[in-house]
Design a protein around this motif. Structure first.
Motif, short mmCIF file in Angstrom:
data_model
loop_
_atom_site.label_atom_id
_atom_site.label_comp_id
_atom_site.label_asym_id
_atom_site.label_seq_id
_atom_site.Cartn_x
_atom_site.Cartn_y
_atom_site.Cartn_z
N VAL A 13 0.83 -1.21 0.00
CA VAL A 13 0.00 0.00 0.00
C VAL A 13 0.86 1.26 0.00
CG1 VAL A 13 -1.97 -1.08 1.10
CG2 VAL A 13 -0.23 0.00 2.53
N ASN A 14 2.17 1.08 -0.17
CA ASN A 14 3.05 2.24 -0.24
C ASN A 14 3.18 2.69 -1.69
OD1 ASN A 14 6.05 3.31 -0.68
ND2 ASN A 14 5.44 3.80 1.42
N PRO A 15 3.02 3.99 -1.97
CA PRO A 15 3.01 4.44 -3.36
C PRO A 15 4.31 4.19 -4.11
CG PRO A 15 3.00 6.31 -1.85
CD PRO A 15 2.73 5.09 -1.04
N LEU A 16 5.45 4.08 -3.40
CA LEU A 16 6.71 3.85 -4.09
C LEU A 16 6.89 2.39 -4.48
CD1 LEU A 16 9.41 4.92 -5.11
CD2 LEU A 16 10.34 4.61 -2.81
N GLY A 55 9.33 -0.06 8.92
CA GLY A 55 7.89 -0.28 8.94
C GLY A 55 7.49 -0.65 10.36
N ILE A 56 6.42 -0.07 10.85
CA ILE A 56 6.02 -0.30 12.23
C ILE A 56 5.07 -1.49 12.29
CG2 ILE A 56 4.98 0.71 14.29
CD1 ILE A 56 5.68 3.46 13.19
N ARG A 57 5.50 -2.54 12.97
CA ARG A 57 4.64 -3.72 13.14
C ARG A 57 3.65 -3.50 14.28
NH1 ARG A 57 6.53 -10.05 13.62
NH2 ARG A 57 4.46 -10.93 13.25
N ARG A 58 4.14 -2.92 15.36
CA ARG A 58 3.27 -2.55 16.48
C ARG A 58 3.95 -1.44 17.26
NH1 ARG A 58 5.05 -4.74 21.31
NH2 ARG A 58 6.61 -6.40 21.13
N GLY A 59 3.15 -0.64 17.95
CA GLY A 59 3.70 0.43 18.77
C GLY A 59 3.53 1.79 18.12
N GLU A 60 4.39 2.72 18.51
CA GLU A 60 4.31 4.10 18.02
C GLU A 60 5.71 4.70 17.99
OE1 GLU A 60 2.45 8.48 19.30
OE2 GLU A 60 1.95 6.67 20.45
N ILE A 61 6.06 5.31 16.86
CA ILE A 61 7.34 6.00 16.69
C ILE A 61 7.06 7.48 16.45
CG2 ILE A 61 9.47 6.18 15.36
CD1 ILE A 61 9.27 3.55 16.83
N ARG A 62 7.73 8.32 17.21
CA ARG A 62 7.58 9.76 17.03
C ARG A 62 8.81 10.34 16.34
NH1 ARG A 62 5.15 11.21 23.05
NH2 ARG A 62 3.07 10.32 22.70
N LEU A 75 7.21 16.21 15.21
CA LEU A 75 6.86 16.50 13.82
C LEU A 75 5.81 15.55 13.28
CD1 LEU A 75 10.47 17.12 12.43
CD2 LEU A 75 8.84 18.83 13.28
N ASN A 76 5.86 14.32 13.75
CA ASN A 76 4.91 13.32 13.26
C ASN A 76 4.86 12.17 14.26
OD1 ASN A 76 3.08 12.15 11.56
ND2 ASN A 76 4.47 11.89 9.83
N SER A 77 3.71 11.53 14.32
CA SER A 77 3.53 10.36 15.17
C SER A 77 3.03 9.22 14.30
CB SER A 77 2.53 10.66 16.29
OG SER A 77 2.37 9.54 17.13
N LEU A 78 3.80 8.13 14.24
CA LEU A 78 3.52 7.03 13.32
C LEU A 78 3.14 5.78 14.11
CD1 LEU A 78 6.66 7.61 11.07
CD2 LEU A 78 4.33 8.39 10.62
N GLY A 79 2.16 5.06 13.60
CA GLY A 79 1.68 3.88 14.28
C GLY A 79 1.78 2.62 13.44
N ALA A 80 1.21 1.53 13.94
CA ALA A 80 1.29 0.24 13.26
C ALA A 80 0.80 0.35 11.82
CB ALA A 80 0.45 -0.79 14.02
N GLY A 81 1.59 -0.19 10.88
CA GLY A 81 1.25 -0.14 9.47
C GLY A 81 1.93 0.97 8.71
N ASP A 82 2.56 1.90 9.42
CA ASP A 82 3.21 3.02 8.74
C ASP A 82 4.63 2.66 8.32
OD1 ASP A 82 1.07 4.79 8.88
OD2 ASP A 82 1.65 5.51 10.86
N LEU A 83 5.02 3.17 7.15
CA LEU A 83 6.39 3.06 6.64
C LEU A 83 7.03 4.44 6.70
CD1 LEU A 83 6.20 0.93 3.35
CD2 LEU A 83 7.30 0.26 5.47
N ILE A 173 -4.93 0.05 5.27
CA ILE A 173 -4.16 1.29 5.22
C ILE A 173 -4.46 2.10 6.48
CG2 ILE A 173 -5.94 2.58 3.96
CD1 ILE A 173 -3.63 3.91 2.38
N SER A 174 -3.45 2.76 7.01
CA SER A 174 -3.66 3.58 8.20
C SER A 174 -4.17 4.96 7.80
CB SER A 174 -2.35 3.73 8.98
OG SER A 174 -1.45 4.58 8.29
N GLN A 175 -4.78 5.64 8.73
CA GLN A 175 -5.26 6.99 8.47
C GLN A 175 -4.09 7.95 8.27
OE1 GLN A 175 -8.38 8.16 11.20
NE2 GLN A 175 -9.37 6.17 11.04
N GLU A 176 -2.95 7.65 8.87
CA GLU A 176 -1.73 8.44 8.63
C GLU A 176 -1.31 8.33 7.17
OE1 GLU A 176 1.15 11.07 9.88
OE2 GLU A 176 -0.17 10.09 11.31
N GLN A 177 -1.35 7.10 6.65
CA GLN A 177 -0.99 6.89 5.24
C GLN A 177 -1.98 7.59 4.31
OE1 GLN A 177 -0.87 2.57 5.64
NE2 GLN A 177 1.21 2.57 4.86
#
Length: 227
Positions: A13-16, A55-62, A75-83, A173-177
């Motif tokens: 689901v990543n555009p690249l 890629g985040i499998r679980r958790g949260e990366i800021r 600047l951004n908060s990324l969750g499970a499913g985000d690249l 797809i995540s809402q962040e994506q």
């Protein structure tokens, strides 16, 4: 779920990477490793080599940065499913911000050295990736036009109907994506999705948007521009 299908689902689901095809995506997923992180642990910091896709499998990366006064800005908060780190994977430039685990997390790790070795063995994939990068540039130009002329609802409806053509009515797809796709924040995307959920157009599950009334979304996607 296996590592391949897990990380592969993020790439699909990543555009690249989405248009590289299932065989290439499975190969890339096989190269990935996983890393467990404690809450507060630093993944990378400003100035580190940008040589990895995460890629985040679980958790949260800021994604954070610091000010001269010593304050930390998220600047951004990324969750499970985000690249994140797609461009760094290709150009290897230094990181421009810090990445910190907000909670205990698990991330997939795809290293630039492994990708480059693979592309040397498979030059046709490198050529396809160049084409996708060019398409990405054209896409960004089109996005800028949509941002200037279409409402968020129309942009979001267009993106969901396009994704449905490739992945069916259940879109992982995540809402962040989605926000990254349509030039909106996670919060603004969530507000619009909740309106559509209450109207019966979609259903929302964890990391998934289910299209219930694709015709209604198609109509909204055809909103005339203001240009």
């Amino acid at each position: 779920m296996s590592k391949v299908s897990n990380f592969g689902s993020l790439l699909r689901v990543n555009p690249l990477f989405a248009d590289l095809g299932p065989e290439v995506i499975d190969c890339l997923a096989e190269m990935a490793t996983t890393r467990m992180m404690r809450a507060g642990e630093l993944l990378f910091q400003v100035g580190d080599p940008g040589d990895t896709l995460y890629g985040i499998r679980r958790g949260e990366i800021r994604i954070e940065t610091g000010t001269e006064a010593g304050r930390r800005i998220v600047l951004n908060s990324l969750g499970a499913g985000d690249l994140f780190g797609e461009i760094a994977l290709l150009d290897g430039h230094e990181r421009t911000a810090d990445a910190v685990a907000a909670v205990a997390s698990e991330v997939f790790v795809l290293r630039r050295s492994d990708l480059l070795a693979y592309l040397k063995r498979e030059p046709d994939v490198a050529i396809r990736l160049i084409g996708l990068l060019c398409s990405r540039i054209r896409y960004i130009a089109g996005q800028m036009n949509e941002l200037a002329t279409l409402s968020l609802g129309a942009r979001l409806a267009r993106r969901l109907t396009v994704l449905a053509e490739d992945f069916g009515n259940e879109i992982q797809i995540s809402q962040e994506q989605l926000g990254a796709f349509v030039g909106g924040t996670r919060e603004s995307v969530n507000r619009q999705l909740q309106v559509w959920r209450r109207a019966g157009y979609i259903d929302l599950r964890r990391g998934c948007v289910v299209l219930l009334d694709e015709e209604a979304l198609t109509r909204m996607a055809q909103e005339p521009s203001c240009a």
